[in-house]
Design an enzyme around this catalytic site. Structure first.
Site, PDB file in Angstrom:
ATOM      1  N   HIS A 178      13.624 -58.686  52.992  1.00  0.00           N
ATOM      2  CA  HIS A 178      13.896 -60.034  53.512  1.00  0.00           C
ATOM      3  C   HIS A 178      12.653 -60.546  54.229  1.00  0.00           C
ATOM      4  O   HIS A 178      11.919 -59.787  54.855  1.00  0.00           O
ATOM      5  CB  HIS A 178      15.094 -60.004  54.457  1.00  0.00           C
ATOM      6  CG  HIS A 178      15.608 -61.359  54.822  1.00  0.00           C
ATOM      7  ND1 HIS A 178      14.987 -62.154  55.758  1.00  0.00           N
ATOM      8  CD2 HIS A 178      16.675 -62.073  54.368  1.00  0.00           C
ATOM      9  CE1 HIS A 178      15.662 -63.287  55.869  1.00  0.00           C
ATOM     10  NE2 HIS A 178      16.678 -63.263  55.045  1.00  0.00           N
ATOM     11  N   GLU A 228      13.856 -66.651  48.236  1.00  0.00           N
ATOM     12  CA  GLU A 228      14.085 -67.301  49.531  1.00  0.00           C
ATOM     13  C   GLU A 228      12.771 -67.885  50.037  1.00  0.00           C
ATOM     14  O   GLU A 228      11.988 -67.166  50.669  1.00  0.00           O
ATOM     15  CB  GLU A 228      14.675 -66.308  50.532  1.00  0.00           C
ATOM     16  CG  GLU A 228      14.066 -64.900  50.473  1.00  0.00           C
ATOM     17  CD  GLU A 228      14.268 -64.118  51.760  1.00  0.00           C
ATOM     18  OE1 GLU A 228      15.283 -64.330  52.425  1.00  0.00           O
ATOM     19  OE2 GLU A 228      13.372 -63.336  52.110  1.00  0.00           O
TER      20      GLU A 228
END
Length: 257
Positions: free
Chosen positions: A102, A174
């Site tokens: 992430h 993302e």
């Protein structure tokens, strides 16, 4: 029909009681629309804090509509790594997915592509599915280096995978500039980047690359989720802040079923 995914990443939020209340509120509502969920092959996943995995596992173990993900794992099998959690530990509490790389971990923990590649392998070896995240920052986007950044993140994070392992892989795009900012990438940008990621996966894995789910993460909410998931090569959403409020998360589910 390829499965769709809605994955709620709770990050470092919720006390144990808040987490339990959220799941207990969510489960009967999911049961009420289970036929609609099944009809679109929707996989619902929650990624809580490590300390909440076991209690939530106990709550959902008799329900088939929701599964567990972890937000991270260590890159070694075991050892003297105080405060860390191994892939095997996660698998032992029925975790099905692990979020790897992430952007917040790439930024704050300085995680490199080589490190993430090791984590991906450990997750697969433990029988779980890695969700490898990739995404460009605003500087890379503004200087036209966004595709180069994504290419290197995917090539560097997916190393020496067998074709059998690849079939358990998920990828999440993302854009860093859209995470938690309220600034959502346009549908044009999302389509462009998801199509580009699909090209990389096809190049690397042949036709198996066509079946790897690609999720979008970056300020998704109940108003935009249906349009985003209708985009080319968008197979689901990795949801951050909008998953913390159970009513909002349920509204997102209703809007795509």
């Amino acid at each position: 029909m390829m499965h769709k995914y809605l994955i709620g990443n709770w990050k470092m939020n919720k006390t144990l009681q808040e987490a339990m209340d959220c799941i207990q509120y969510l489960l009967p509502q999911l049961e009420a629309i289970k036929d609609a969920i099944h009809s679109i092959n929707l996989n619902l996943v929650i990624a809580p804090s490590f300390v909440h995995l076991w209690p939530i596992k106990e709550l959902i173990q008799h329900h088939t509509l929701i599964q567990l993900a972890a937000q991270n794992c260590h890159h070694e099998i075991q050892g003297a790594f105080t405060g860390e959690v191994s892939a095997a530990m996660l698998a032992s509490v029925d975790v099905k997915y692990v979020i790897i790389g992430h952007s917040e971990r790439r930024i704050y923990q300085k995680e490199t592509n080589d490190l993430l590649a090791s984590k991906v392998k450990k997750v697969l070896a433990a029988g779980m599915s890695p969700i490898l995240c990739c995404g460009e920052n605003i500087e890379q986007r503004n200087t036209g280096e966004h595709k180069t950044a994504i290419y290197h993140q995917l090539k560097g994070g997916l190393v020496d995978l067998t074709l059998q392992e690849v079939q358990k892989l998920l990828v999440a795009y993302e854009p860093v500039w859209a995470i938690g900012t309220g600034q959502v990438a346009s549908l044009e940008v999302i389509t462009e980047m998801h199509d580009f990621i699909r090209e990389i996966l096809l190049e690397q894995y042949g036709m198996i690359g066509e079946k790897i789910p690609i999720l979008y993460g970056g300020s998704c909410n109940a108003k935009n989720i249906a349009a985003i998931l209708n985009g080319s090569n968008v197979n689901g959403g990795l949801i951050g802040g909008a998953s913390l409020q159970v009513n909002h998360f349920m509204e997102m589910i209703n809007n795509i079923t």
